[in-house]
Design a protein around this motif. Sequence first.
Motif, short mmCIF file in Angstrom:
data_model
loop_
_atom_site.label_atom_id
_atom_site.label_comp_id
_atom_site.label_asym_id
_atom_site.label_seq_id
_atom_site.Cartn_x
_atom_site.Cartn_y
_atom_site.Cartn_z
N ARG A 174 41.69 54.35 48.46
CA ARG A 174 41.58 53.28 48.97
C ARG A 174 43.04 52.70 49.44
NH1 ARG A 174 37.96 48.46 46.90
NH2 ARG A 174 38.59 47.61 48.51
N LEU A 175 44.26 52.98 49.05
CA LEU A 175 45.33 53.18 48.71
C LEU A 175 45.84 54.23 49.76
CD1 LEU A 175 46.89 51.80 45.11
CD2 LEU A 175 46.46 50.26 47.34
N PRO A 176 46.96 53.70 50.24
CA PRO A 176 47.11 55.25 51.83
C PRO A 176 47.92 55.84 50.97
CG PRO A 176 49.00 53.11 51.04
CD PRO A 176 48.05 52.68 50.52
N PRO A 177 47.85 57.22 51.72
CA PRO A 177 47.84 57.98 51.60
C PRO A 177 49.71 58.34 51.17
CG PRO A 177 47.30 59.04 53.35
CD PRO A 177 47.16 57.04 53.09
N GLU A 178 50.85 57.81 51.64
CA GLU A 178 51.89 57.29 51.54
C GLU A 178 52.06 57.41 50.26
OE1 GLU A 178 50.33 55.63 53.64
OE2 GLU A 178 50.72 56.74 55.74
N MET A 179 51.61 56.29 49.49
CA MET A 179 51.48 56.49 48.12
C MET A 179 51.92 57.70 47.22
SD MET A 179 50.47 52.51 47.63
CE MET A 179 50.64 52.32 45.45
N ASP A 180 52.76 57.80 46.33
CA ASP A 180 51.94 59.14 45.29
C ASP A 180 51.31 58.60 43.99
OD1 ASP A 180 53.88 57.82 43.24
OD2 ASP A 180 55.59 59.05 44.35
N LYS A 181 50.84 59.15 43.56
CA LYS A 181 49.69 59.19 42.32
C LYS A 181 50.64 58.68 41.07
CE LYS A 181 46.24 62.79 42.85
NZ LYS A 181 45.96 63.84 41.79
N ASP A 182 52.10 58.09 40.73
CA ASP A 182 52.76 57.08 39.85
C ASP A 182 52.69 55.82 40.53
OD1 ASP A 182 52.62 60.10 38.44
OD2 ASP A 182 55.06 60.40 39.61
N GLU A 183 52.70 56.16 41.88
CA GLU A 183 53.01 54.95 42.47
C GLU A 183 51.42 54.05 41.61
OE1 GLU A 183 56.18 54.76 45.44
OE2 GLU A 183 54.10 55.83 46.63
N LYS A 184 50.21 54.69 42.56
CA LYS A 184 49.11 54.65 42.36
C LYS A 184 48.57 53.59 41.18
CE LYS A 184 47.09 57.04 46.31
NZ LYS A 184 46.76 57.77 47.45
N LEU A 185 49.12 54.09 40.02
CA LEU A 185 49.05 54.58 38.61
C LEU A 185 49.58 53.05 38.30
CD1 LEU A 185 47.20 56.25 36.53
CD2 LEU A 185 48.96 57.65 35.66
N GLU A 186 51.04 53.39 38.76
CA GLU A 186 51.51 52.17 37.64
C GLU A 186 50.52 50.55 38.39
OE1 GLU A 186 56.09 50.09 38.76
OE2 GLU A 186 55.68 51.94 39.82
N LYS A 187 50.25 50.58 40.26
CA LYS A 187 49.48 49.34 40.59
C LYS A 187 47.97 49.39 39.38
CE LYS A 187 48.72 46.26 43.42
NZ LYS A 187 48.93 45.25 43.71
N VAL A 188 47.71 50.04 39.19
CA VAL A 188 46.91 50.12 38.28
C VAL A 188 46.96 49.90 37.28
CG1 VAL A 188 44.68 51.25 37.45
CG2 VAL A 188 45.59 52.14 39.68
N ASP A 189 48.25 49.57 35.76
CA ASP A 189 48.25 50.06 34.95
C ASP A 189 48.64 48.16 35.27
OD1 ASP A 189 47.85 51.76 33.59
OD2 ASP A 189 50.19 52.36 34.29
#
Length: 745
Positions: free
Chosen positions: A256-271
């Motif tokens: 659901r998060l935009p593809p412009e965000m890399d996986k590290d940024e998404k993981l940081e958001k999850v944490d």
Amino acid sequence: MPISEGHSALPNEPTTSEVGEFIVNMYTKENFKEYSNGGIQLDPIGHLFQSPDSIIEGAAGKKSDEIASLAKPLASAGESKKEHSTIIVQMTTNDSNPPSTPKSPLSRRGTGLSRIRITLFHKDSGVSVQESWRKRNSTVRLKNSKNFVSFHNIYYTIPQGYFWQRKPPKVILNNVSGIMRSGVNAIMGPSGSGKSTLLDILADRKDRRWVTGHVLINGEKQPHNFKCACGYVVQDDILTGTLTVKENVYLSALLRLPPEMDKDEKLEKVDEVIEELGISHVADTLIGTAFTRGISGGQRKRTSIARELVVSPGVLFLDEPTTGLDSTTAESVIQILHNLSKKGRVIIMSIHQPRYSIFRLCDHLMLLSRGVVVYTGVGRAALPYFANTLGVECDEFENPADFFLDNLNETENASDRETGDTGHPLGNKWYDSEDYQILTDKLKRLLNKAIDQPDGIAPKYATNPLTQTYYLFGRGMKKLLRDPTAGVAVWLQNIVLGVFAGIIFYQLGDGENALLDRSGAIFFCMLCNLFTVATSLGLFVNERALFIHENSSGFYRVSSYFFSKFFGDLIPLRLLPVPFFSAIAYWMIGLQAEVEKFFLFMLGIFAQNMAAAGLVYSISAAVGTFPVAQIIYIVLLVFAMIFGGFFVSLNTVPSWVTWLQWFSYFKYTYAILLENELENTEFTYCGRYNGTVCLFTTVEEGNDYLENLNFRQYNIYWNFLGLGLLALALFILTYIFLLRIKKTT
């Protein structure tokens, strides 16, 4: 909407260590855009003035450096603004050591700032405004967001009975209107009052064919696919039990998060979200299944909320978030929502009968009864409204939520006994009240501004279909590896049935019963594989709620879900075990010892399983309960077996039902496997068929007889084509049923 004095059981003011006063000027908006330049604004839900567009601007401060800095003008007073009255504001703090550099009230309430006490006096006459507004002072929070949801004259009517029955439609919601702004907004009422229905309509999760009225988001038309842009937490937590807390939230972020965000940024958001909700200590714990113990109910609820918050929605809907939780856990969940609302989110939840400590956290309250609004406004003002307008008062130590529901139920029952009316007398009083007129004026202005706007379109999906299929396939593989009932049992079943078939038909000879024995062995091998395919009956039934929720929330497309199941269930569980079964059964039975014929036998079983899986998938997608799906599959399996050509000659079947043979995957598979076994055999065809002893001296005679029995009506390749077309049609039917589920929810 007037503010009335709160209930006597409400908590007292906090112990204060600093008190300051300053004078501010209140202006009426004239060609001045609300929120411009970040002016301090009263809570729009609980505004003190008849004009909900009023703003406050600081002028001077005394006795406190922090208060003085907070009171400095934040918006220049333009010539278009007209001075209306003077307000004396008293700020109190509960922090003995306020920060040296106070935060701006535009972002978040500064540390130490607890309450703002406001007393209004008319500038010229000095007469207290209490006489006209019925309120001497009130508690107001500083807001930093203009998010709000307004709904105008909502009706939800559904048809009743079948098409040959003439029944009046059932009205679930009747002329429901209101505004939900930043904060915790609670929808309360007795069971069957329409709480969840209203919540679903606001979240764009009801079929619009039965809905009339308007829903506006921040004063604009509700965009199409709004359900993909907001957050929605269902009443029963729908999570993947074989994944951990972090994996569930991370999957939501990946999809659901935009593809412009890399996986590290998404993981940081999850944490960050997991930490904010207080479940970081169980982040690596499985949610839990019927066979695996997992996290607690409160932790599951927080995980469900985390899946929605990871995309930072401006509006978050929750359907009965306290269901199944003890009172302490329920309060902690609502407290988390209350804290999240301070960041400008609109939290809208349906709740049945909360305890007082939960009720006091609700900024805005809407009471429904039989689909009619009984009250909507500030939560603290509901009790004075009932006392002043309806003439009923709450006892000092009674829970307000219990008080409301008791009165609603009592009035409903009295109405039923006396008149049989399906309406609600309290609703009529609400529509006649001054508060409703003020609300109606505000709603009319909002609707008039939005009526000529074009329909908005919200982004539907954040990722492309291939990416969605990839992540869903990965989830399916994790479930397969972690759930023994999903993977290991199916493989073990194929191996056990292969050994059993080999033992029963071990090393068939070429004697008198060769034809009967070999045809029976082939038919038994076909039947064994159909038993293993039947384990997929619960595939879509068990995940129906998960699919509906995730698809409605914009996680993925229907096509992505379908193909993830196609590759994640069909290949590892329906096709890959076939070589093991075939290798065991084929060589133990003693069929023709030729590699080419073995692979053709295995390919025939492959094709049959494809067609059978298509039938199972379509039943599972069409039916919502497992017992019904099981009954339908058994009935269709019997029909397929009868028209397979083993139990009865298709030439003797009545002509008006012979067309059913073309829908029998047994017919095609049996013709392929039997011809593969009997073609170019060196033994004489001997056997008993339909009570007749058959003895043929040549291969040609046997082939001619089998062809007359419809065992070999077409060659092998035509039968493979028939199986392929049947499987394709069933898979397309499955996809259509999945689309139907999406459309009707």
